[in-house]
Design a protein around this motif. Structure first.
Motif, short mmCIF file in Angstrom:
data_model
loop_
_atom_site.label_atom_id
_atom_site.label_comp_id
_atom_site.label_asym_id
_atom_site.label_seq_id
_atom_site.Cartn_x
_atom_site.Cartn_y
_atom_site.Cartn_z
N LYS A 1 0.52 -0.85 0.01
CA LYS A 1 -0.05 -0.26 -0.14
C LYS A 1 0.94 0.76 -0.17
CE LYS A 1 -4.00 -2.22 2.90
NZ LYS A 1 -4.31 -2.29 4.01
N PHE A 2 2.19 1.41 0.91
CA PHE A 2 2.84 2.50 0.57
C PHE A 2 3.93 2.18 -0.93
CE2 PHE A 2 7.64 3.05 2.54
CZ PHE A 2 7.42 5.09 2.19
N ASP B 1 14.22 2.79 4.89
CA ASP B 1 12.53 2.72 4.22
C ASP B 1 11.86 2.26 5.22
OD1 ASP B 1 13.69 2.63 1.78
OD2 ASP B 1 14.21 0.51 1.26
N ALA B 2 12.22 1.86 6.14
CA ALA B 2 10.99 1.11 7.59
C ALA B 2 10.75 2.49 8.26
CB ALA B 2 11.69 0.96 8.49
N ARG B 3 11.25 3.70 8.31
CA ARG B 3 10.92 5.26 8.61
C ARG B 3 10.18 5.62 8.00
NH1 ARG B 3 14.40 9.20 11.17
NH2 ARG B 3 13.24 8.68 12.82
N ALA B 4 10.69 5.05 6.68
CA ALA B 4 9.50 6.25 5.56
C ALA B 4 7.99 5.10 5.88
CB ALA B 4 10.08 6.35 4.66
N LEU C 1 2.86 5.85 7.37
CA LEU C 1 1.55 5.30 8.22
C LEU C 1 0.81 6.83 8.96
CD1 LEU C 1 -0.52 2.97 8.00
CD2 LEU C 1 1.30 2.35 9.94
N SER C 2 1.92 7.31 9.82
CA SER C 2 1.24 8.23 10.93
C SER C 2 0.49 9.13 9.49
CB SER C 2 2.31 8.50 11.18
OG SER C 2 3.29 8.13 11.40
N ILE D 1 0.45 8.37 15.86
CA ILE D 1 2.23 8.76 15.91
C ILE D 1 2.45 6.56 16.07
CG2 ILE D 1 4.36 8.77 16.41
CD1 ILE D 1 3.05 11.76 17.91
N PHE D 2 3.10 6.43 14.71
CA PHE D 2 3.54 5.32 14.15
C PHE D 2 5.80 5.53 14.09
CE2 PHE D 2 -0.20 4.64 13.01
CZ PHE D 2 -1.14 3.61 12.99
N ARG D 3 5.60 4.39 14.27
CA ARG D 3 7.56 4.34 14.46
C ARG D 3 7.86 3.33 14.84
NH1 ARG D 3 9.21 3.94 20.08
NH2 ARG D 3 7.94 4.29 21.32
N LEU D 4 9.50 3.16 14.82
CA LEU D 4 10.38 2.26 15.29
C LEU D 4 10.07 1.75 16.29
CD1 LEU D 4 13.08 1.49 12.40
CD2 LEU D 4 11.10 0.65 12.11
#
Length: 489
Positions: free
Chosen positions: A312-313, A334-337, A342-343, A349-352
């Motif tokens: 989806k991203f 990539d994971a942070r992007a 998603l945020s 707020i989504f994060r690692l």
């Protein structure tokens, strides 16, 4: 990639620390074509246009939407100046055959030998980086068939083709069905983008496809088109009990309460490793074991982020393909992007996870080598029984597996050991466990070159998947052995 001080080389390459019809309204430039059109005359009978105002298709009324006016699918493939669609390869008697049945296109690949591919393509223009689009159509096939659909840039001077966010496959049957997909555009070329339907000859029989009513809209049409599976409504985070499940952004999470835990490799576990001849001084980076406090509750994803969630991203980068497999070959960047996307999409707020949050949630109350589980009365996992909890070298077949297939830990998290390494927010420091704060510790060293990886992967033995095992690598590092899970605050 470095794992607790050692580097895995060769194949592993793991962490060096380690429808027709339209309203006669003013029209905007079409995403598929160069044309800017007004009104509804015959000159607008070809192509795909972006209606500024009311659009009607099978009861849908919602601007703005892209659709095929009047003549239906592909308008007139034989008049490329009008439609913009092309087929390849262009070989007489050994290529795609295109005919029309009303407003449905019949595409047959007259290939002489299996293993060859024909493509139906259309230029995509005016795409905006980071914007989400909905594409839908109806289709059937002469036999069960998996139809790939991608959006790419065309080849540059070096012949490089790059996916710009859409890589999906649809399972066609002999019955006509609606299909839909949403995708977020990533770094499109201003002019050189293509939508590609592919048809391959995989058997002695030539496959035939019937495709109609291809539509494209920015955002999500209201009501949504047939075939589009939307995410369920988010849970109310204030009503989720400790260790309860909640759904946010289409992903299941577990609520982890605030609390204290013993972080690192304790002396009794060190003795177990020494007696088994598996101790290495490099594991000192996991020591000393200290009591750490997590002061706020948080939600952590029940499983590693899957490929169907990632698509989806952006386009799927994974070496091992499958909707429910963890997405792999993603860098820390990539994971942070993904978290930032998603945020923005959801408003939360989504994060690692921080390294401390990761180990706290993974241990689930355990002070041993491996997570606590509900598998038996003691909940103890040993070197011998870890394969019940994790995909490791002995049982993985050297590949990733569907998430959530093994026993979860006592708090309901799957695959915290094995399957793929998981990125954490922290920068990597060998001495962090000895020197960090004991309250919500997180390493943010601007001079650090590496980021933390935890949990091990399918290619490692159990001893290298203990819950205290630390790894790290460059934030740009990508590997089939690396993925991630996420936190919602």
């Amino acid at each position: 990639m470095r794992v607790a001080g050692w580097v895995l080389g060769g194949l592993l390459a793991l962490p060096a620390h380690a429808t027709p019809g339209y309203a006669k309204k003013e029209m905007k430039p079409c995403i598929f074509c160069h044309v800017t059109a007004k009104g509804g005359g015959e000159n607008n009978a070809r192509g795909l246009y972006y209606a500024k105002n009311n659009y009607s298709l099978a009861g849908f009324v919602e601007p703005p939407v892209l659709t095929y006016p009047k003549r239906g699918l592909l308008s007139d493939l034989r008049d490329r100046t009008g439609s913009g669609w092309e087929v390849s390869p262009k070989k007489v008697g050994d290529g795609p055959s295109v005919t029309y049945e009303g407003e449905t296109m019949r595409l047959e690949y007259l290939a002489r030998r299996p293993g060859t591919i024909a493509r139906l393509s259309h230029r995509l223009e005016g795409l905006k980086d980071g914007e989400t689009y909905t594409l839908w159509f109806t289709a059937r096939a002469s036999q069960p068939y998996v139809l790939p659909l991608t959006a790419t840039t065309t080849a540059d001077s070096q012949g490089t083709v790059r996916n710009i966010g859409l890589e999906e496959s649809f399972r066609l049957t002999t019955e006509e069905k609606p299909f839909a997909v949403q995708f977020t555009v990533s770094n499109p070329d201003p002019e050189k983008n293509l939508l590609l339907f592919s048809i391959a000859k995989t058997t002695t029989e030539n496959p035939t496809l019937w495709i109609s009513n291809v539509n494209l809209a920015a955002g999500t049409p209201n009501p949504p088109p047939p075939g589009l599976a939307l995410d369920a409504a988010d849970s109310d985070p204030t009503k989720v009990p400790d260790f309860g499940r909640a759904r946010f952004g289409g992903i299941w999470f577990i609520k982890i309460p605030a609390g204290m835990f013993t972080r690192g490799l304790a002396e009794p576990q060190k003795s177990v490793l020494q007696k088994a001849g598996l101790w290495s001084k490099l594991a000192l980076e996991e020591q000393p074991a200290r009591t750490v406090r997590i002061s706020k509750p948080f939600f952590i994803s029940e499983t590693e982020v899957t490929q169907v969630q990632w698509r989806k991203f952006r386009a799927n980068p994974s070496a091992f393909k499958g909707d429910e497999l963890p997405v792999d070959s993603t860098s820390w960047d990539d994971a942070r992007a993904y978290c930032q996307w998603l945020s923005k999409r959801s408003g939360a707020i989504f994060r690692l996870p921080t390294e401390a949050e990761w180990e706290y949630a993974a241990r689930a109350g355990s002070t041993g080598l491996f997570p606590a589980t509900k598998m038996d009365e003691t909940g103890e996992i040993t070197l011998e029984t870890l394969p019940k909890l994790a995909w490791v070298f002995a049982n993985s077949g050297q590949k990733t597996h569907k998430v959530g297939q093994k026993v979860p830990n006592a708090w309901g998290l799957f695959d915290v050991c094995g399957n793929v390494w998981e990125w954490c927010e922290d920068s990597y420091s060998k001495s962090f466990y000895a020197t960090s704060s004991l309250l919500d510790p997180v390493a943010r060293d601007p001079s650090a070159t590496e980021r933390v990886l935890r949990g091990g992967c399918f290619a490692l033995d159990p001893v290298k998947q203990r819950v205290s095992q630390r790894g790290g690598n460059l934030p740009s590092f990508k590997s089939p052995y690396v993925g991630f899970r996420i936190v919602r605050e």
